[in-house]
Each structure stands twice: as structure tokens, then as C-alpha cells.
Write a protein that holds these residues in place. Structure first.
Motif, PDB file in Angstrom:
ATOM      1  N   GLN A  38       5.194  43.109  14.240  1.00 13.58           N
ATOM      2  CA  GLN A  38       5.644  44.117  13.285  1.00 13.58           C
ATOM      3  C   GLN A  38       6.745  43.600  12.367  1.00 13.58           C
ATOM      4  O   GLN A  38       6.995  44.173  11.305  1.00 13.58           O
ATOM      5  CB  GLN A  38       6.123  45.372  14.033  1.00 13.58           C
ATOM      6  CG  GLN A  38       7.516  45.291  14.614  1.00 13.58           C
ATOM      7  CD  GLN A  38       7.582  44.456  15.898  1.00 13.58           C
ATOM      8  OE1 GLN A  38       6.566  43.981  16.386  1.00 13.58           O
ATOM      9  NE2 GLN A  38       8.773  44.290  16.442  1.00 13.58           N
ATOM     10  N   ALA A  39       7.415  42.522  12.768  1.00 11.85           N
ATOM     11  CA  ALA A  39       8.501  41.958  11.965  1.00 11.85           C
ATOM     12  C   ALA A  39       8.033  40.867  11.011  1.00 11.85           C
ATOM     13  O   ALA A  39       8.837  40.350  10.230  1.00 11.85           O
ATOM     14  CB  ALA A  39       9.585  41.399  12.888  1.00 11.85           C
ATOM     15  N   GLN A  40       6.758  40.519  11.056  1.00 14.92           N
ATOM     16  CA  GLN A  40       6.232  39.459  10.211  1.00 14.92           C
ATOM     17  C   GLN A  40       6.026  39.960   8.775  1.00 14.92           C
ATOM     18  O   GLN A  40       5.756  41.141   8.547  1.00 14.92           O
ATOM     19  CB  GLN A  40       4.908  38.943  10.775  1.00 14.92           C
ATOM     20  CG  GLN A  40       5.018  38.338  12.163  1.00 14.92           C
ATOM     21  CD  GLN A  40       6.035  37.211  12.209  1.00 14.92           C
ATOM     22  OE1 GLN A  40       6.021  36.311  11.377  1.00 14.92           O
ATOM     23  NE2 GLN A  40       6.939  37.285  13.190  1.00 14.92           N
ATOM     24  N   PRO A  41       6.155  39.042   7.797  1.00 15.03           N
ATOM     25  CA  PRO A  41       5.984  39.444   6.395  1.00 15.03           C
ATOM     26  C   PRO A  41       4.651  40.127   6.112  1.00 15.03           C
ATOM     27  O   PRO A  41       4.583  41.037   5.276  1.00 15.03           O
ATOM     28  CB  PRO A  41       6.101  38.117   5.633  1.00 15.03           C
ATOM     29  CG  PRO A  41       6.935  37.254   6.524  1.00 15.03           C
ATOM     30  CD  PRO A  41       6.565  37.625   7.926  1.00 15.03           C
ATOM     31  N   SER A  42       3.599  39.729   6.822  1.00 13.09           N
ATOM     32  CA  SER A  42       2.294  40.335   6.572  1.00 13.09           C
ATOM     33  C   SER A  42       2.301  41.830   6.857  1.00 13.09           C
ATOM     34  O   SER A  42       1.710  42.620   6.113  1.00 13.09           O
ATOM     35  CB  SER A  42       1.219  39.648   7.422  1.00 13.09           C
ATOM     36  OG  SER A  42       1.556  39.716   8.801  1.00 13.09           O
ATOM     37  N   PHE A  43       2.990  42.236   7.932  1.00 11.11           N
ATOM     38  CA  PHE A  43       3.052  43.669   8.219  1.00 11.11           C
ATOM     39  C   PHE A  43       4.155  44.348   7.413  1.00 11.11           C
ATOM     40  O   PHE A  43       4.018  45.509   7.039  1.00 11.11           O
ATOM     41  CB  PHE A  43       3.263  43.931   9.710  1.00 11.11           C
ATOM     42  CG  PHE A  43       3.255  45.401  10.039  1.00 11.11           C
ATOM     43  CD1 PHE A  43       2.095  46.146   9.917  1.00 11.11           C
ATOM     44  CD2 PHE A  43       4.414  46.053  10.442  1.00 11.11           C
ATOM     45  CE1 PHE A  43       2.079  47.513  10.186  1.00 11.11           C
ATOM     46  CE2 PHE A  43       4.415  47.413  10.714  1.00 11.11           C
ATOM     47  CZ  PHE A  43       3.237  48.138  10.589  1.00 11.11           C
ATOM     48  N   PRO A  48       7.545  48.384   5.002  1.00  5.00           N
ATOM     49  CA  PRO A  48       8.794  47.620   4.889  1.00  5.00           C
ATOM     50  C   PRO A  48       9.768  47.876   6.032  1.00  5.00           C
ATOM     51  O   PRO A  48      10.636  47.041   6.296  1.00  5.00           O
ATOM     52  CB  PRO A  48       9.377  48.097   3.550  1.00  5.00           C
ATOM     53  CG  PRO A  48       8.200  48.571   2.771  1.00  5.00           C
ATOM     54  CD  PRO A  48       7.268  49.159   3.790  1.00  5.00           C
ATOM     55  N   GLN A  49       9.617  49.003   6.717  1.00 10.18           N
ATOM     56  CA  GLN A  49      10.498  49.288   7.856  1.00 10.18           C
ATOM     57  C   GLN A  49      10.122  48.458   9.067  1.00 10.18           C
ATOM     58  O   GLN A  49      10.921  48.323  10.002  1.00 10.18           O
ATOM     59  CB  GLN A  49      10.453  50.785   8.192  1.00 10.18           C
ATOM     60  CG  GLN A  49      11.612  51.220   9.072  1.00 10.18           C
ATOM     61  CD  GLN A  49      11.596  52.699   9.377  1.00 10.18           C
ATOM     62  OE1 GLN A  49      10.618  53.412   9.112  1.00 10.18           O
ATOM     63  NE2 GLN A  49      12.680  53.198   9.935  1.00 10.18           N
ATOM     64  N   GLY A  50       8.917  47.918   9.108  1.00 14.16           N
ATOM     65  CA  GLY A  50       8.489  47.097  10.232  1.00 14.16           C
ATOM     66  C   GLY A  50       8.266  47.882  11.502  1.00 14.16           C
ATOM     67  O   GLY A  50       8.594  47.408  12.597  1.00 14.16           O
ATOM     68  N   LEU A  51       7.714  49.075  11.376  1.00 12.09           N
ATOM     69  CA  LEU A  51       7.459  49.933  12.527  1.00 12.09           C
ATOM     70  C   LEU A  51       6.024  50.442  12.495  1.00 12.09           C
ATOM     71  O   LEU A  51       5.430  50.585  11.430  1.00 12.09           O
ATOM     72  CB  LEU A  51       8.415  51.132  12.540  1.00 12.09           C
ATOM     73  CG  LEU A  51       9.915  50.845  12.653  1.00 12.09           C
ATOM     74  CD1 LEU A  51      10.713  52.128  12.493  1.00 12.09           C
ATOM     75  CD2 LEU A  51      10.239  50.165  13.980  1.00 12.09           C
TER      76      LEU A  51
END
Length: 212
Positions: A38-43, A48-51
Motif C-alpha cells: 500500500q506504500a508503493q508508488p503504484s498504489f 495518495p493516502q496509501g490505505l
């Protein structure tokens, strides 16, 4: 539609239930929190919140935050309704959901537990005690509210699932994972027994997801 989800995420679990209740079957896109996908640039390009969860619509727009997505589902696909018609009853159901969504889940989620473990040195026993404390506080309140509603059927409100059940069932799953004794809340346990056999709930269960 595309659903970005993690099988053990409580927020993803509640959204899966809501989608099932609405009869919607988006493509399932697993996001593996165990390896911080979830913290990878693709997600991050998706959310943008990474959740998780995130729901990408057919037109390419992405919705984030499970409460907002569930409310959108209720507005966009009103049948079957997950909220009662009367304003006071709607407020009651929303309050039951908010006990979980605002007061229990946010302080027991993965990010918080990781911080407690890695930065503050809490061990598994301490983490389970932390989670049990806040789950107990929330479940005590919900149990009392269920007991006061003498017109309630088998569910949290009335005779069909509402967003209160959508929020509650994943939190029960989490409670069991953290070794919380559900015998303390017979009314909540009865709601769990009423919901669990329903396809919308059983198909949303963590261990039957593609990434489990």
C-alpha cells in the motif's frame, strides 16, 4: 469497477459486505499490507493516502475511505437500503456504526499496532490487551444500545442488515483475532449468528478472499 482490498483489513471487509448487499461484484485487486504494498508508488497513484480500501469506478474516478464509499453506495444504489427511512432511526444506525468506525477500529488498526510494537516496544500480549480494552469499551456500549431497542429483530436494527451490521461483523472478526471473549456480549453474538449465514457476509469473510 475495481476494488482494492486486503483480506484481513477491517475497512476492506466492511466495504466488501456493503458491495455484496448491494449486489455489486467489482474486480478484486489485492493490495498486500504484509509487504507494505500500500506504500508503493503504484498504489499511491490510486490512493495518495496509501490505505485500503479504494474503489475505482467505471469512469476511472477512485473513491477512498470506507465510510464515504459506503454512503456513496447507499446514494447511488438505494435498493436494498442499508439505512432506515426515519431521520432518528438513521441517526441511531449511523451511531452504532460510528462506535466501530470512529472509536474502536482507528486505534486498533495495523498502523497503530505497528507503532506500538516497533516504536514503543509493545509485545504481542500488550498489543492484544490494548486492542481488547478498546473493543470492550465499544462492544459494551453497543450491547447496551441493542438491549434498549425492544423493537429490534435479529440484526442491529430492525429485520434486515444495515450499515450497523456492516461495521460490526468485521470488528467481531478482529476481536476474535485479538483473543477477546465474545461471550461477554450475547446480543452482539446473536447478531453475528444472524449475519454470518447470509451470502453477503459469508462471501466477504477474510479467509475466502483471493489474497487470503
Amino acid at each position: 469497477m475495481k476494488l482494492y482490498s486486503f483480506f484481513r483489513s477491517g475497512t476492506s471487509h466492511r466495504l466488501r459486505i456493503a458491495l455484496n448487499l448491494k449486489g455489486l461484484t467489482p474486480d478484486y485487486i489485492p493490495v498486500d499490507l504484509r509487504v507494505d504494498e500500500q506504500a508503493q508508488p503504484s498504489f499511491k497513484g490510486v490512493n495518495p493516502q496509501g490505505l485500503v480500501p479504494a474503489l475505482t469506478l467505471d469512469d476511472g474516478e477512485t473513491l477512498i475511505q470506507s465510510p464515504a464509499i459506503i454512503e456513496w453506495l447507499e446514494e447511488r444504489f438505494p435498493d436494498p437500503a442499508l439505512l432506515p427511512k426515519e431521520p432518528e432511526a438513521r441517526a441511531h444506525v449511523r451511531a452504532l456504526a460510528a462506535i466501530i468506525g470512529c472509536d474502536v477500529h482507528p486505534i486498533n488498526n495495523r498502523r497503530i499496532l505497528q507503532y506500538l510494537g516497533k516504536q514503543l516496544g509493545a509485545d504481542e500480549t500488550q498489543l492484544n490487551a490494548w486492542c481488547s480494552n478498546w473493543i470492550t469499551a465499544g462492544f459494551d456500549a453497543i450491547e447496551a444500545l441493542l438491549a434498549k431497542d425492544n423493537q429490534r429483530g435479529a440484526f442491529c436494527f430492525g429485520y434486515a442488515p444495515t450499515i450497523a451490521d456492516v461495521y460490526l461483523i468485521p470488528q467481531i472478526e478482529s476481536a476474535r483475532r485479538f483473543k477477546v471473549d465474545m461471550a461477554n456480549w450475547p446480543l452482539i453474538s446473536a447478531v453475528d449468528q444472524a449475519c454470518s449465514p447470509l451470502a453477503a457476509f459469508s462471501k466477504a469473510a477474510p479467509l475466502v478472499q483471493p489474497d487470503a
